[in-house]
Design an enzyme around this catalytic site. Structure first.
Site, mmCIF file in Angstrom:
data_model
loop_
_atom_site.group_PDB
_atom_site.id
_atom_site.type_symbol
_atom_site.label_atom_id
_atom_site.label_comp_id
_atom_site.label_asym_id
_atom_site.label_seq_id
_atom_site.Cartn_x
_atom_site.Cartn_y
_atom_site.Cartn_z
ATOM 1 N N ASP A 99 0.761 -1.248 -0.052
ATOM 2 C CA ASP A 99 0.056 0.040 0.144
ATOM 3 C C ASP A 99 1.001 1.191 -0.135
ATOM 4 O O ASP A 99 2.096 1.149 0.079
ATOM 5 C CB ASP A 99 -0.984 -0.071 1.253
ATOM 6 C CG ASP A 99 -2.063 -0.765 1.068
ATOM 7 O OD1 ASP A 99 -2.365 -1.503 -0.038
ATOM 8 O OD2 ASP A 99 -2.401 -1.317 2.213
ATOM 9 N N TYR A 157 6.666 -10.050 6.725
ATOM 10 C CA TYR A 157 6.511 -8.355 6.974
ATOM 11 C C TYR A 157 6.860 -8.264 8.284
ATOM 12 O O TYR A 157 6.860 -9.083 9.336
ATOM 13 C CB TYR A 157 4.708 -8.121 6.815
ATOM 14 C CG TYR A 157 4.236 -8.032 5.422
ATOM 15 C CD1 TYR A 157 4.236 -6.888 4.488
ATOM 16 C CD2 TYR A 157 3.911 -9.062 4.643
ATOM 17 C CE1 TYR A 157 3.915 -6.649 3.218
ATOM 18 C CE2 TYR A 157 3.385 -9.296 3.415
ATOM 19 C CZ TYR A 157 3.430 -8.038 2.638
ATOM 20 O OH TYR A 157 2.891 -7.850 1.578
#
Length: 297
Positions: A99, A157
């Site tokens: 994002d 992540y």
């Protein structure tokens, strides 16, 4: 060598094209056209190289990784550099979408090229043409096509936080700031809850497409406290849109004693879309690794 063999085949195709032009009767122009077209396509396929690159980027000034019109994106900048190098339009494929504001220590990109450039020179050539907030640190030619998105066996992540009253303006774009009293010890039990296959519908938002498969497997959740810094790392094969940021949000609520461990268990056992609506900032999130069986390891 493979390069010499390719050149011999290309020379043969060019000879065939010349023969077609000279031998086929002019009244058969349509046939002549298609035969030359097919030979050109075959030539392109033969000399085309499959390449994969490992890149890192500062996501602060990008509107995400995926190319989109009228927006600065990582893929858009990467494809622009490829097109400058090839002097024609070249497109890439990214292994994971990130994002707006999300950073990457290791994103994987695939593309095709008819240029004969060594792996080391590809790194230098790409970095020369890329903006300074994207860097390539490895580029390899591979023997067969790869789907960098579907063939990945693990994604990792990392979410980075600064704890306490103060955050430096130099740190602001790269950490989430938590100015609260936190129960860090509860993370020992909380991180174990997520491991394994679960329905993560409760950790998605309204933008998740209808009828999406929300079953995902989390392989590990680890945390590290280093002075005023807290890092949480999550690994899995793949993730839903905003899943990682909402998992982190639930852990922050837990550390603030606003929810309990049983609330998280309940959300996994009886999933409801958007149950955990604390969507933490993208600036603390990093795509930190992507692993494959046989490439870039």
């Amino acid at each position: 060598s493979v390069r010499d063999l390719k050149q011999e085949i290309v020379d043969l195709l060019e000879l065939l094209s010349w023969v077609i032009v000279k031998v086929i009767h002019p009244t058969w122009l349509s046939c002549q056209y298609w035969m030359i077209f097919l030979l050109k396509q075959l030539k392109t396929i033969i000399i085309m190289n499959n390449l994969v690159a490992a890149i890192e980027y500062d996501g602060t000034k990008f509107q995400g990784s995926q190319k989109q019109p009228n927006a600065r994106t990582v893929q858009g900048a990467f494809d622009e550099s490829l097109s400058l190098i090839h002097k024609e339009n070249v497109i890439s494929e990214f292994a994971s979408r990130t994002d707006s504001g999300v950073h990457a220590y290791k994103q994987v990109v695939s593309f095709k090229s008819n240029l004969e450039i060594s792996d080391e020179s590809w790194v230098d050539t790409l970095n020369y043409n890329l903006p300074k907030d994207i860097r390539v640190f490895k580029c390899n030619r591979i023997k067969k096509n790869i789907d960098v998105r579907r063939d990945a066996i693990e994604r990792e992540y990392t979410y980075r936080m600064i704890l306490g009253e103060r955050i430096s303006p130099i740190e602001y774009n790269y950490y989430e700031h938590l100015n609260h009293k936190l129960n860090l010890s509860i993370l020992d039990n909380a991180t174990k809850i997520f491991i394994g296959k679960h329905n993560f519908l409760s950790f998605t938002g309204r933008l998740l497409p209808k009828n999406s498969n929300t079953i995902r497997e989390i392989k590990s959740v680890n945390y590290e406290v280093d002075g005023r810094k807290l890092n949480i790392t999550i690994t899995g094969n793949s993730f839903l849109y905003q899943q990682v940021r909402r998992i982190i949000g639930s852990l922050i609520l837990l550390m603030k004693n606003k929810i309990s461990l049983s609330n998280i268990r309940e959300a996994l056992e009886n999933p409801i879309k958007g149950k955990f609506n604390l969507l933490v900032s993208s600036r603390g999130l990093y795509l930190s690794d992507i692993k494959y069986k046989n490439i870039l390891n």
